[in-house]
Design a protein around this motif. Structure first.
Motif: not given
Length: 302
Positions: A147-149, A151-155, A213-215, A230-240
């Motif tokens: 994936r192009i970084p 800092n080369a082309v904004p993701a 993550t979008t970082d 949708l996952a958070r609204e359903e109470g599902l644990p979410v991690e990025t």
């Protein structure tokens, strides 16, 4: 005759038969990939998630410094005109804005006369009881193309320069001993899972929904964002986070997201079976319900 020949496309404010729709060979979108675009999906005669798509398009244009001067409302109306002219309620929609034709060579000029193109093609009904556009779960193969970084082309910029994804898909074709995989899986330059050539990646491990993550250098997908909500609204644990390829091979279930596919389960990664599962199915149902409420309920079909 191809499936698009009988359609009308929207080119710079005019509805034009598809086989007559053209832009100048001097257009900077053609010459340099100097253009922004969004892939959208219409359900029931309107665009799902329009404001999120419009905001991302505006962000891309801002990053490219394409001051096209068109409002969200104006662009939305052009899409609706195109859908109506083609008698389409359910459709693939692509909206492109280039910097247009300018004198000189590489250096962009501050005054912009944009080229604005909207193309459409029919898709099946979505929502509750709708039909998937994919025939079955996806197969993935990790490719050497990175994936192009950022800092080369904004993701975060969704531009006409799609060579990164094209090279990834070509790698699939070159490496296939039989039929190539459905999607190329790209790592970032640090070797972490990034995304598919045209999709965002999700997986479920021990009941937790994970996505890169979008970082990192990944496109912030509109469907990705909706699924996380949708996952958070359903109470599902979410991690990025940042994940190794080997972690993906050991998960309970995995799926891809993009505007056209919606949620597509992943059957195989690099020859290792994974498959969908109950959380993938739950999130798919929740997505269908969101589409149904937003686009179909209370509307008369044309």
């Amino acid at each position: 005759m191809s499936e698009t020949d009988s359609l009308l496309f929207h080119v710079n404010g005019d509805l034009v038969p598809a086989d007559e729709a053209t832009v100048s060979v001097q257009d900077r979108g053609f010459k340099y990939g100097d253009a922004a675009f969004e892939t959208l999906r219409a359900y029931g005669g309107d665009v799902f998630g329009w404001e999120a798509h419009a905001d991302r398009l505006a962000n891309t244009c801002e990053l490219l410094e394409i001051a096209h001067g068109l409002s969200h409302a104006n662009l939305h109306e052009r899409i609706l005109e195109t859908l109506t002219a083609n008698g389409l309620d359910d459709a693939y929609v692509r909206l492109s804005i280039s910097r247009g034709v300018q004198p000189g060579k590489l250096d962009p000029q501050p005054a912009v006369d944009p080229t604005v193109v909207i193309i459409v093609k029919p898709l099946p009904r979505g929502g509750v009881g709708g039909e998937s556009v994919w025939a079955g779960p996806a197969t993935l193969e990790t490719v050497k193309t990175r994936r192009i970084p950022d800092n080369a082309v904004p993701a975060a910029a969704k531009t006409h320069n799609y060579l990164n994804g094209i090279l990834a898909r070509l790698a699939l074709q070159r490496g296939a001993s039989g039929d190539p995989a459905d999607e190329a899986l790209l790592l970032d330059t640090d070797g972490y899972l990034a995304e598919g050539a045209t999709s965002n990646l999700f997986f479920v491990a021990d009941g937790v929904v994970h996505t890169p993550t979008t970082d990192q250098s990944i496109l912030p997908g509109v469907t990705r964002s909706i699924v996380l909500d949708l996952a958070r609204e359903e109470g599902l644990p979410v991690e990025t986070g940042r994940y190794e390829r080997e972690e993906l091979l050991a998960v309970d279930e995995a799926f891809l997201t993009n505007t056209t596919w919606e949620l597509r389960p992943i059957e195989v990664v690099d020859g290792e079976s994974i498959g969908g599962g109950p959380i993938t199915q739950l999130l798919s149902r929740l997505y269908d319900r969101r589409v149904e409420r937003s686009c179909y309920e209370g509307r008369e079909r044309r």
